[in-house]
Motif scaffolding. Structure first.
Motif, mmCIF file in Angstrom:
data_model
loop_
_atom_site.group_PDB
_atom_site.id
_atom_site.type_symbol
_atom_site.label_atom_id
_atom_site.label_comp_id
_atom_site.label_asym_id
_atom_site.label_seq_id
_atom_site.Cartn_x
_atom_site.Cartn_y
_atom_site.Cartn_z
ATOM 1 N N UNK A 1 -17.443 -30.649 -42.034
ATOM 2 C CA UNK A 1 -16.312 -30.212 -41.226
ATOM 3 C C UNK A 1 -16.866 -29.340 -40.098
ATOM 4 N N UNK A 2 -16.594 -29.739 -38.853
ATOM 5 C CA UNK A 2 -17.029 -28.935 -37.706
ATOM 6 C C UNK A 2 -15.785 -28.244 -37.152
ATOM 7 N N UNK A 3 -15.791 -26.925 -37.173
ATOM 8 C CA UNK A 3 -14.632 -26.158 -36.721
ATOM 9 C C UNK A 3 -14.989 -25.424 -35.430
ATOM 10 N N UNK A 4 -14.247 -25.708 -34.354
ATOM 11 C CA UNK A 4 -14.503 -25.028 -33.073
ATOM 12 C C UNK A 4 -13.704 -23.729 -33.046
ATOM 13 N N UNK B 1 -23.122 -21.136 -38.833
ATOM 14 C CA UNK B 1 -22.319 -20.845 -37.651
ATOM 15 C C UNK B 1 -23.209 -20.831 -36.430
ATOM 16 N N UNK B 2 -22.897 -21.681 -35.463
ATOM 17 C CA UNK B 2 -23.571 -21.624 -34.166
ATOM 18 C C UNK B 2 -22.841 -20.612 -33.306
ATOM 19 N N UNK B 3 -23.130 -20.635 -32.026
ATOM 20 C CA UNK B 3 -22.480 -19.657 -31.154
ATOM 21 C C UNK B 3 -20.970 -19.911 -31.090
ATOM 22 N N UNK B 4 -20.581 -21.168 -31.151
ATOM 23 C CA UNK B 4 -19.167 -21.505 -30.972
ATOM 24 C C UNK B 4 -18.543 -22.167 -32.209
ATOM 25 N N UNK B 5 -19.320 -23.001 -32.906
ATOM 26 C CA UNK B 5 -18.765 -23.761 -34.020
ATOM 27 C C UNK B 5 -19.229 -23.260 -35.388
ATOM 28 N N UNK C 1 -8.442 -27.933 -34.400
ATOM 29 C CA UNK C 1 -9.753 -27.528 -33.879
ATOM 30 C C UNK C 1 -10.895 -27.893 -34.826
ATOM 31 N N UNK C 2 -10.641 -28.861 -35.700
ATOM 32 C CA UNK C 2 -11.685 -29.276 -36.635
ATOM 33 C C UNK C 2 -11.838 -30.790 -36.624
#
Ligand code: ATP
Ligand code: MG
Length: 319
Positions: free
Chosen positions: A37-40, A15-19, A117-118
Motif C-alpha cells: 500500500x503506497x500512501x501519499x 516512509x520516504x519524504x512524501x509517501x 490518497x492510497x
C-alpha cells in the motif's frame, strides 16, 4: 516528521519524504503476487528537505493525478500499454470458491483513513535510477547550461534562454541516493554499469516515450510538461514496470502554455503548476547551505501551492 498512521490490515515498513509504504499484515491482505500500500501524505519537500506545515489535499491531488496518468499510459491516450505497478487491474488471488479477486476487492483493502490518497501496488524490485526527461531548459539544467553549454554533460546549441524548448527531449538520469543523501546526476554509461546495457536502454527508451506521449496530452490541455522524473521497478515476471507517482506536480514541472508563448520574462513564461512556488520561497528565505530545520512555510505560499496543484488536475482531466 509525524509518525505514520496505524492502518488496519497493513503494517508500516518505510516512509520516504512524501509517501508511506505498508505491507499486508494479515492473510486477507496478502496475495500470491506481493502487494503493498503506497500512501501519499500532504508532506512537501524541496531541496531534499521535508518542510512544514504540509500542503492540504496534496496527497489526494497527487494520487488522483497519478491514477489518471497511469490510465492514459495504459492505452487511454491511444498509445501502447505501458506496464504500471497498480495491482488493481491484475488478478492476484483466487478465492475459496475459485473466483478471481478483482479490482473492486483490492479497492476495498484501502483503509477509510487514507481513501483517495492510497494505491494498492505490486511490490517491485526498484531500479536505483531516477529517470529524468527534460523537454525545456530550466532549473539546475539552466544553471549548468549557462556555465558550460551542457545539461548533465549533453551538449546543447548555443543561445538558449531560461525556459526555452530544447531541440528534442533529453534523458538525464540520476542515481537514487539512499534516504538522507542527495540524488546525483550520472551519465548514461554509468546507468549501464549500474543495471546492465539492456535494462539501461529500456529505462531510457521508456522514459523518452512516456515523456513524449504525456507532453502531447498536456499540450492538448494548454499545459507544457517542461520536465519530469520516473521511477521503474522489475516485477515478478521480469517486466520493467512504471512505479511510484507519475507525472505529478511533485515529480514534474508544468507551465501554462499561453503564458509561456506570450511571456517576456522567464518568470512570466514559466508560470508553473508545480512546487516551484515552494522552491522559490525556500531559496529566498533559507539560503544555502540550508542546515538545521527549514523555516515554516507561510500561509499564502501553502494556499497558492494547493490552488496550483488543483488547477493542474482540473485542466488536465477536463474533457
Ligand atoms: P526515498 O526513497 O529516498 O525516500 P522519496 O523521498 O522520493 O525517496 P517517497 O516518494 O516519499 O520517497 O516514497 C516512495 C518510495 O516508495 C520510494 O522509495 C519509491 O522508490 C518506492 N516505491 C514506489 N513504488 C514502489 C513499488 N511498486 N514497489 C516498491 N517500492 C516502490
Ligand atoms: Mg519519490
Amino acid at each position: 516528521m509525524t509518525s505514520p498512521l496505524e492502518l488496519p490490515g497493513w503494517r508500516h515498513v518505510y516512509s520516504g519524504k512524501v509517501r508511506d509504504l505498508y505491507v499486508p499484515a494479515d492473510a486477507a491482505h496478502a496475495a500470491t503476487a506481493e502487494r503493498m500500500l503506497v500512501v501519499a501524505s500532504d508532506r512537501v519537500s524541496a531541496f531534499d528537505h521535508v518542510l512544514s506545515p504540509g500542503i492540504p489535499d496534496k496527497g489526494v491531488l497527487l494520487t488522483t493525478l497519478s491514477l489518471w496518468w497511469f490510465d492514459r499510459l495504459a492505452g487511454a491516450d491511444g498509445g501502447r500499454s505501458i506496464p504500471n505497478h497498480l495491482a488493481s487491474s491484475h488478478v492476484l488471488t483466487l478465492g475459496a470458491d475459485g473466483e478471481a479477486n478483482t479490482a473492486d476487492d483490492l479497492q476495498s483493502l484501502i483503509p477509510d483513513a487514507v481513501t483517495g490518497r492510497a494505491m494498492v501496488v505490486k511490490s517491485l524490485d526498484m531500479q536505483p535510477i531516477e529517470c529524468v526527461v527534460r523537454g525545456y531548459l530550466t532549473g539546475s539544467g539552466w544553471a549548468e547550461y549557462r556555465e558550460n553549454g551542457t545539461v548533465c554533460g549533453i551538449a546543447l546549441p548555443a543561445g538558449l534562454q531560461n525556459g526555452d524548448r530544447l531541440p528534442e527531449p533529453i534523458y538525464t538520469p540520476a542515481w537514487k541516493a539512499p534516504m538522507g543523501e542527495h540524488d546525483e546526476n550520472i551519465s548514461y554509461e554509468r546507468t549501464v554499469e549500474l543495471v546492465g546495457a539492456e535494462r539501461a536502454a529500456e529505462l531510457r527508451d521508456l522514459s523518452l516515450e512516456i515523456y513524449t506521449r504525456a507532453a502531447r496530452t498536456a499540450e492538448q490541455h494548454g499545459v507544457i510538461l517542461a520536465d519530469t522524473k520516473f521511477e521503474f521497478g522489475i516485477d515478478d515476471d521480469g517486466v520493467m514496470t512504471l512505479a511510484d507517482e507519475v507525472l505529478t506536480s511533485d515529480s514534474s514541472r508544468y507551465w501554462d502554455a499561453a503564458a509561456w508563448a506570450s511571456g517576456t520574462t522567464p518568470e512570466e513564461r514559466m508560470a508553473s503548476f508545480d512546487k516551484q512556488i515552494v522552491r522559490d520561497w525556500l531559496a529566498a528565505n533559507w539560503p544555502a547551505p540550508r542546515e538545521g530545520e527549514p523555516p515554516a512555510l507561510p500561509a499564502d505560499v501553502i494556499e497558492r501551492t494547493t490552488a496550483r496543484y488543483r488547477e493542474l488536475l482540473e485542466r488536465l482531466t477536463a474533457a
